[in-house]
Design a protein around this motif. Structure first.
Motif, PDB file in Angstrom:
ATOM      1  N   SER A   1      57.995  18.180  35.232  1.00  0.00           N
ATOM      2  CA  SER A   1      57.107  19.142  34.445  1.00  0.00           C
ATOM      3  C   SER A   1      57.675  20.375  35.830  1.00  0.00           C
ATOM      4  N   LEU A   2      57.878  20.240  36.489  1.00  0.00           N
ATOM      5  CA  LEU A   2      58.472  21.794  37.362  1.00  0.00           C
ATOM      6  C   LEU A   2      60.148  21.647  37.125  1.00  0.00           C
ATOM      7  N   ARG A   3      60.789  21.174  37.205  1.00  0.00           N
ATOM      8  CA  ARG A   3      61.908  21.387  35.672  1.00  0.00           C
ATOM      9  C   ARG A   3      61.854  22.695  35.215  1.00  0.00           C
ATOM     10  N   ALA A   4      60.955  22.035  34.093  1.00  0.00           N
ATOM     11  CA  ALA A   4      60.466  22.855  32.566  1.00  0.00           C
ATOM     12  C   ALA A   4      59.740  23.932  33.286  1.00  0.00           C
ATOM     13  N   ALA A   5      59.211  24.181  34.371  1.00  0.00           N
ATOM     14  CA  ALA A   5      58.373  25.207  34.298  1.00  0.00           C
ATOM     15  C   ALA A   5      59.644  26.195  34.794  1.00  0.00           C
ATOM     16  N   PHE A   6      60.649  26.433  35.706  1.00  0.00           N
ATOM     17  CA  PHE A   6      60.993  26.790  35.646  1.00  0.00           C
ATOM     18  C   PHE A   6      61.738  27.676  34.442  1.00  0.00           C
ATOM     19  N   VAL A   7      62.560  26.817  34.454  1.00  0.00           N
ATOM     20  CA  VAL A   7      62.797  27.202  32.980  1.00  0.00           C
ATOM     21  C   VAL A   7      62.225  27.687  32.007  1.00  0.00           C
ATOM     22  N   ALA A   8      61.023  27.079  31.415  1.00  0.00           N
ATOM     23  CA  ALA A   8      60.052  27.621  30.238  1.00  0.00           C
ATOM     24  C   ALA A   8      60.303  28.767  29.928  1.00  0.00           C
ATOM     25  N   PRO A   9      60.835  30.317  30.536  1.00  0.00           N
ATOM     26  CA  PRO A   9      61.467  31.389  29.514  1.00  0.00           C
ATOM     27  C   PRO A   9      62.614  31.646  29.559  1.00  0.00           C
ATOM     28  N   TYR A  10      63.180  30.696  29.073  1.00  0.00           N
ATOM     29  CA  TYR A  10      64.177  30.527  28.954  1.00  0.00           C
ATOM     30  C   TYR A  10      65.102  29.536  27.551  1.00  0.00           C
ATOM     31  N   ASP A  11      63.679  29.571  26.695  1.00  0.00           N
ATOM     32  CA  ASP A  11      64.040  28.935  25.726  1.00  0.00           C
ATOM     33  C   ASP A  11      64.495  28.974  24.878  1.00  0.00           C
ATOM     34  N   THR A  12      64.903  30.201  24.303  1.00  0.00           N
ATOM     35  CA  THR A  12      66.427  30.677  23.136  1.00  0.00           C
ATOM     36  C   THR A  12      67.595  31.516  23.585  1.00  0.00           C
ATOM     37  N   PRO A  13      69.008  31.482  23.284  1.00  0.00           N
ATOM     38  CA  PRO A  13      70.223  31.565  23.541  1.00  0.00           C
ATOM     39  C   PRO A  13      69.836  33.229  23.625  1.00  0.00           C
ATOM     40  N   TYR A  14      68.680  34.421  23.414  1.00  0.00           N
ATOM     41  CA  TYR A  14      68.340  35.431  23.537  1.00  0.00           C
ATOM     42  C   TYR A  14      67.899  35.534  24.440  1.00  0.00           C
ATOM     43  N   ALA A  15      66.836  34.689  25.229  1.00  0.00           N
ATOM     44  CA  ALA A  15      66.106  34.735  26.114  1.00  0.00           C
ATOM     45  C   ALA A  15      66.698  34.274  27.179  1.00  0.00           C
ATOM     46  N   ARG A  16      68.110  33.691  27.276  1.00  0.00           N
ATOM     47  CA  ARG A  16      68.884  33.553  28.542  1.00  0.00           C
ATOM     48  C   ARG A  16      69.712  34.572  28.778  1.00  0.00           C
ATOM     49  N   ARG A  17      70.057  35.759  28.201  1.00  0.00           N
ATOM     50  CA  ARG A  17      70.922  36.916  28.618  1.00  0.00           C
ATOM     51  C   ARG A  17      71.039  37.047  29.783  1.00  0.00           C
ATOM     52  N   ALA A  18      69.947  37.507  30.221  1.00  0.00           N
ATOM     53  CA  ALA A  18      69.655  38.048  31.668  1.00  0.00           C
ATOM     54  C   ALA A  18      70.064  37.249  32.631  1.00  0.00           C
ATOM     55  N   THR A  19      69.686  35.471  32.919  1.00  0.00           N
ATOM     56  CA  THR A  19      70.792  34.645  33.470  1.00  0.00           C
ATOM     57  C   THR A  19      72.165  35.008  33.850  1.00  0.00           C
ATOM     58  N   LEU A  20      73.014  34.954  31.952  1.00  0.00           N
ATOM     59  CA  LEU A  20      74.414  34.891  32.855  1.00  0.00           C
ATOM     60  C   LEU A  20      74.567  35.980  33.383  1.00  0.00           C
ATOM     61  N   ARG A  21      74.160  37.470  32.659  1.00  0.00           N
ATOM     62  CA  ARG A  21      74.030  39.306  32.874  1.00  0.00           C
ATOM     63  C   ARG A  21      74.226  38.914  34.272  1.00  0.00           C
ATOM     64  N   PHE A  22      72.935  38.409  35.359  1.00  0.00           N
ATOM     65  CA  PHE A  22      72.895  38.473  36.625  1.00  0.00           C
ATOM     66  C   PHE A  22      74.841  38.163  37.259  1.00  0.00           C
ATOM     67  N   VAL A  23      75.183  36.452  36.474  1.00  0.00           N
ATOM     68  CA  VAL A  23      76.387  35.913  36.606  1.00  0.00           C
ATOM     69  C   VAL A  23      77.156  37.537  36.045  1.00  0.00           C
ATOM     70  N   GLN A  24      77.650  37.261  35.647  1.00  0.00           N
ATOM     71  CA  GLN A  24      78.223  37.949  34.875  1.00  0.00           C
ATOM     72  C   GLN A  24      78.824  39.375  36.083  1.00  0.00           C
ATOM     73  N   ASP A  25      78.159  39.919  36.489  1.00  0.00           N
ATOM     74  CA  ASP A  25      77.175  41.053  37.581  1.00  0.00           C
ATOM     75  C   ASP A  25      77.765  40.842  38.770  1.00  0.00           C
ATOM     76  N   ILE A  26      78.483  39.409  39.588  1.00  0.00           N
ATOM     77  CA  ILE A  26      78.547  39.244  40.936  1.00  0.00           C
ATOM     78  C   ILE A  26      79.529  40.402  40.930  1.00  0.00           C
ATOM     79  N   PRO A  27      79.671  41.542  42.300  1.00  0.00           N
ATOM     80  CA  PRO A  27      80.644  41.763  42.220  1.00  0.00           C
ATOM     81  C   PRO A  27      81.350  41.493  44.250  1.00  0.00           C
ATOM     82  N   LEU A  28      83.133  41.274  43.299  1.00  0.00           N
ATOM     83  CA  LEU A  28      83.735  40.769  44.058  1.00  0.00           C
ATOM     84  C   LEU A  28      84.828  41.888  44.605  1.00  0.00           C
ATOM     85  N   THR A  29      85.360  42.409  43.680  1.00  0.00           N
ATOM     86  CA  THR A  29      86.140  43.725  43.980  1.00  0.00           C
ATOM     87  C   THR A  29      85.688  44.996  43.187  1.00  0.00           C
TER      88      THR A  29
END
Length: 285
Positions: free
Chosen positions: A176-204
């Motif tokens: 139930s807690l795992r479901a609550a953590f992921v609940a907002p990210y229920d479609t590919p469109y809704a997952r864009r921010a989670t992907l973009r945050f990782v792609q924005d990790i500054p390394l150089t």
């Protein structure tokens, strides 16, 4: 058990936030791939004595989910969002910042520009400075950040948010807690921010977020005399003991506690210890 409110950003995008309780203001800022739900226990424990303000970043939680044409998913945009939110919602007076993961970088960037607005800080597993020189990006984050396969897995299967509910804690979270953590990210469109945050990790220095994270790191000394509590899960596969030690070195007067049996979602693992510690720290400082 809260009723979200809405804030209209200057861009026209709607940002969801919690505003619970009354008293001295405590602002809690989440990271990726969580949302304001991460702070539920702390809000419940503090709202009878403090005003708890808890935003969801744009694209996350219950906030709007714009496409890339309408919103630049990078650290500068996040800092601008937070600055606009603070200017409108809390334009004066000192606040307590409670931060985790990307929330630490975002809130700290604002804080070093507005040190007079910071009363105290509570810091959970995060970084507000460039990656430590002897560190490497973990393979899982490297896959998501740099490859089409990683992006596909995040957008199609919600791999990052789902994976965090398993890898982010030492104890096994109930379904139930795992479901609550992921609940907002229920479609590919809704997952864009989670992907973009990782792609924005500054390394150089060529990465979009690097200049901001570097400037924030250089400016942290302006906050070093603020009452600070550092609470750290040592079983974090990104923000490990070395990052804990770095925060302690930068804030030598901080009250620092490391939990050997807690992971990235440290409150989920060590709630029974953390809640009274934070409560006592706030009351005393």
């Amino acid at each position: 058990p809260f009723t979200p409110k809405s804030f209209k950003q200057p861009s026209g995008l709607t940002q969801s936030y919690l505003d619970e309780g009354s008293g001295d203001v405590v602002v809690m800022l989440h990271g990726n791939p969580s949302w304001s739900y991460y702070w539920r226990h702390l809000v419940m424990g503090l709202k009878d004595r403090y005003r708890c303000i808890v935003p969801d970043h744009i694209g996350m939680g219950l906030s709007d989910r714009p496409d890339d044409a309408r919103y630049a998913y990078t650290l500068d945009s996040r800092v601008a969002d937070f600055s606009a939110f603070m200017d409108k919602m809390l334009p004066t007076g000192p606040v307590t910042l409670v931060v985790h993961d990307w929330g630490g970088a975002i809130a700290s960037a604002w804080a070093v520009r507005n040190p007079e607005r910071v009363r105290r800080m509570v810091v959970f597993n995060t970084a507000a400075f460039p990656m430590l020189t002897d560190k490497r990006l973990p393979a899982t984050l490297k896959l998501v950040r740099n490859t089409r396969l990683g992006a596909f897995l995040v957008e199609r299967f919600n791999a990052f948010a789902v994976g965090a509910t398993h890898m982010g804690t030492v104890r096994t979270l109930p379904a139930s807690l795992r479901a609550a953590f992921v609940a907002p990210y229920d479609t590919p469109y809704a997952r864009r921010a989670t992907l973009r945050f990782v792609q924005d990790i500054p390394l150089t220095e060529s990465d979009r977020a690097y200049a901001t994270i570097a400037a924030t790191g250089k400016g942290l000394h302006a906050l070093a005399d603020k009452p600070t509590m550092i609470l750290w899960g040592l079983r974090d596969f990104v923000f490990d003991r070395d990052y804990f030690d770095e925060w302690c070195a930068r804030f030598p007067r901080a009250e620092a506690i490391a939990f050997a049996d807690a992971g990235h979602y440290v409150i989920e693992d060590a709630r029974d210890t953390i809640l009274p510690k934070v409560d006592e720290f706030l009351a005393r400082t």
